[in-house]
Design a protein around this motif. Sequence first.
Motif, PDB file in Angstrom:
ATOM      1  N   LEU A 103       7.833   8.056  -8.301  1.00 28.17           N
ATOM      2  CA  LEU A 103       9.200   8.143  -8.826  1.00 28.17           C
ATOM      3  C   LEU A 103       9.234   7.951 -10.338  1.00 28.17           C
ATOM      4  N   VAL A 104       8.412   7.007 -10.823  1.00 27.03           N
ATOM      5  CA  VAL A 104       8.432   6.667 -12.252  1.00 27.03           C
ATOM      6  C   VAL A 104       7.665   7.691 -13.087  1.00 27.03           C
ATOM      7  N   TRP A 105       6.466   8.068 -12.621  1.00 26.55           N
ATOM      8  CA  TRP A 105       5.578   8.912 -13.436  1.00 26.55           C
ATOM      9  C   TRP A 105       5.358  10.305 -12.875  1.00 26.55           C
ATOM     10  N   GLY A 106       5.929  10.593 -11.700  1.00 21.14           N
ATOM     11  CA  GLY A 106       5.705  11.894 -11.090  1.00 21.14           C
ATOM     12  C   GLY A 106       4.323  12.029 -10.486  1.00 21.14           C
ATOM     13  N   SER A 107       3.626  10.922 -10.361  1.00 16.70           N
ATOM     14  CA  SER A 107       2.278  10.894  -9.804  1.00 16.70           C
ATOM     15  C   SER A 107       2.031   9.511  -9.235  1.00 16.70           C
ATOM     16  N   ARG A 108       1.104   9.413  -8.282  1.00 19.34           N
ATOM     17  CA  ARG A 108       0.811   8.102  -7.702  1.00 19.34           C
ATOM     18  C   ARG A 108       0.052   7.199  -8.662  1.00 19.34           C
ATOM     19  N   LEU A 111      -4.985  -4.833 -13.716  1.00 18.59           N
ATOM     20  CA  LEU A 111      -4.326  -3.756 -14.457  1.00 18.59           C
ATOM     21  C   LEU A 111      -4.527  -3.922 -15.963  1.00 18.59           C
ATOM     22  N   ALA A 112      -4.417  -5.165 -16.444  1.00 21.45           N
ATOM     23  CA  ALA A 112      -4.565  -5.413 -17.878  1.00 21.45           C
ATOM     24  C   ALA A 112      -5.969  -5.070 -18.362  1.00 21.45           C
ATOM     25  N   HIS A 113      -6.964  -5.228 -17.504  1.00 19.89           N
ATOM     26  CA  HIS A 113      -8.326  -4.855 -17.875  1.00 19.89           C
ATOM     27  C   HIS A 113      -8.531  -3.340 -17.812  1.00 19.89           C
ATOM     28  N   ALA A 114      -7.918  -2.698 -16.804  1.00 11.78           N
ATOM     29  CA  ALA A 114      -8.114  -1.259 -16.612  1.00 11.78           C
ATOM     30  C   ALA A 114      -7.271  -0.424 -17.574  1.00 11.78           C
ATOM     31  N   GLY A 115      -6.032  -0.848 -17.825  1.00  3.44           N
ATOM     32  CA  GLY A 115      -5.175  -0.121 -18.761  1.00  3.44           C
ATOM     33  C   GLY A 115      -4.273   0.916 -18.139  1.00  3.44           C
ATOM     34  N   ASN A 116      -4.398   1.157 -16.829  1.00  2.00           N
ATOM     35  CA  ASN A 116      -3.485   2.090 -16.154  1.00  2.00           C
ATOM     36  C   ASN A 116      -3.510   1.808 -14.653  1.00  2.00           C
ATOM     37  N   PHE A 117      -2.425   2.190 -13.978  1.00  2.00           N
ATOM     38  CA  PHE A 117      -2.325   1.948 -12.531  1.00  2.00           C
ATOM     39  C   PHE A 117      -2.839   3.165 -11.772  1.00  2.00           C
ATOM     40  N   VAL A 118      -3.648   2.904 -10.747  1.00  2.00           N
ATOM     41  CA  VAL A 118      -4.172   3.960  -9.875  1.00  2.00           C
ATOM     42  C   VAL A 118      -3.651   3.704  -8.464  1.00  2.00           C
ATOM     43  N   GLY A 119      -2.849   4.648  -7.954  1.00  2.00           N
ATOM     44  CA  GLY A 119      -2.238   4.451  -6.644  1.00  2.00           C
ATOM     45  C   GLY A 119      -2.824   5.325  -5.558  1.00  2.00           C
ATOM     46  N   THR A 120      -3.857   6.091  -5.876  1.00  6.53           N
ATOM     47  CA  THR A 120      -4.482   6.943  -4.864  1.00  6.53           C
ATOM     48  C   THR A 120      -5.405   6.111  -3.972  1.00  6.53           C
ATOM     49  N   GLY A 121      -5.697   6.643  -2.794  1.00  7.34           N
ATOM     50  CA  GLY A 121      -6.582   5.938  -1.875  1.00  7.34           C
ATOM     51  C   GLY A 121      -6.006   4.587  -1.470  1.00  7.34           C
ATOM     52  N   LEU A 170       0.810  -1.210   0.000  1.00  4.19           N
ATOM     53  CA  LEU A 170       0.000   0.000   0.000  1.00  4.19           C
ATOM     54  C   LEU A 170       0.849   1.269   0.000  1.00  4.19           C
ATOM     55  N   GLY A 171       2.035   1.163   0.610  1.00  2.84           N
ATOM     56  CA  GLY A 171       2.910   2.333   0.660  1.00  2.84           C
ATOM     57  C   GLY A 171       3.926   2.388  -0.470  1.00  2.84           C
ATOM     58  N   PHE A 172       4.494   1.218  -0.807  1.00  4.97           N
ATOM     59  CA  PHE A 172       5.570   1.189  -1.795  1.00  4.97           C
ATOM     60  C   PHE A 172       5.082   1.470  -3.216  1.00  4.97           C
ATOM     61  N   ALA A 173       3.952   0.859  -3.612  1.00  5.93           N
ATOM     62  CA  ALA A 173       3.494   1.009  -4.999  1.00  5.93           C
ATOM     63  C   ALA A 173       3.210   2.465  -5.367  1.00  5.93           C
ATOM     64  N   PRO A 174       2.448   3.222  -4.565  1.00  8.61           N
ATOM     65  CA  PRO A 174       2.252   4.644  -4.908  1.00  8.61           C
ATOM     66  C   PRO A 174       3.556   5.445  -4.876  1.00  8.61           C
ATOM     67  N   PHE A 175       4.453   5.112  -3.925  1.00 16.03           N
ATOM     68  CA  PHE A 175       5.741   5.809  -3.853  1.00 16.03           C
ATOM     69  C   PHE A 175       6.569   5.554  -5.113  1.00 16.03           C
TER      70      PHE A 175
END
Length: 337
Positions: free
Chosen positions: A154-159, A241-251, A145-150
């Motif tokens: 780093l990678v995209w400049g956004s969670r 992720l493959a169904h959604a097409g993008n990663f969402v790290g908020t909440g 929960l903490g590492f993925a958004p962090f």
Amino acid sequence: MSVTDVLTVARLRLVGITIGVLAVLGAVLSGIFDVDLSRLITRGFVTRSLEMATPITLAAVGGLYAEKSGVFNIGLEGFMIVGAFTTAGTMFALGGTSPTQGDVWVAILVAVVVSTLLTAAFAVLLIRYKADQIVAGLAVWFVGLGFAPFAAALVWGSRSSPGLTSIDRLAFGQSPLVFLTVVLVGVAWVVLFRTRYGYWVQAAGENPEALDTAGVDVDRVRYATVIFSGAMAGFGGAVLLAHAGNFVGTGSTMVDGRGWIAIVAYLFGNYNPVGAAAAALLFGALDMLNVQFQTVGIEISARLVNLLPYVAVLVVLTVYGKTRIPAVVGEPYETEE
């Protein structure tokens, strides 16, 4: 009646009750809001429900194997988050914001491998060093929960990641990952209830001393099931992720409690892969009601609709009976010398 006949009747009963609950809920909602069910239950609704159920099913099948062997992997949510982020990161590394379908499949494979390796370390912690399974599982969840958004920041400049791509659909607009999940559920059932190894898994969770006396390494069986559970949870996150097409790290990230629902699903399904899949489908269908309500113009609180899966579980468990938990879940095993 043989044990096989009893299991068959139980599976059919659970699937029947699940379908019945959906039908009753649909009829009630239709009556209250005066909506034609044909407008509520559409092909798109079925397709989205199956896709929604697929990640939950995969995590549930893995989790029930681990718990059947006597190890409670409460970290399914964390491994799903890892799987989802790894898939997105790999897709971005391979194809930027325009990855190909080949990149999607490679990313899913990478996510499963990464989840498997992380779960192997987790298994050593639980089985060799006998760490508290609840505490260790919660730690995995918090780390994910903490590492993925962090890492996303780093990678995209956004969670959250930019739009990547989703997997191509097949006939009737259905994802190939749904069909693959159906196959995996069938294989999981056969292995658990029709093979010698499946009997070892069940014995490890019911009577590990007897299994040890028969010359089977209990710890080895548990290592395999725990690693399998993490790999399947990671696969579930990758599918999401493959169904959604993008990663969402908020909440609570895009996984949003599906790992916890997977645990409920296999308990609901009484540690049966087919039952767990039916329960996951029930959750998926009820979760998609929000979209359907908006489609047909029904104004109802989304929070209220989100409670429906849990109400359905209470109803079904009341009708169907209690779940029988393996006898030694959570208890480390000391090998007999």
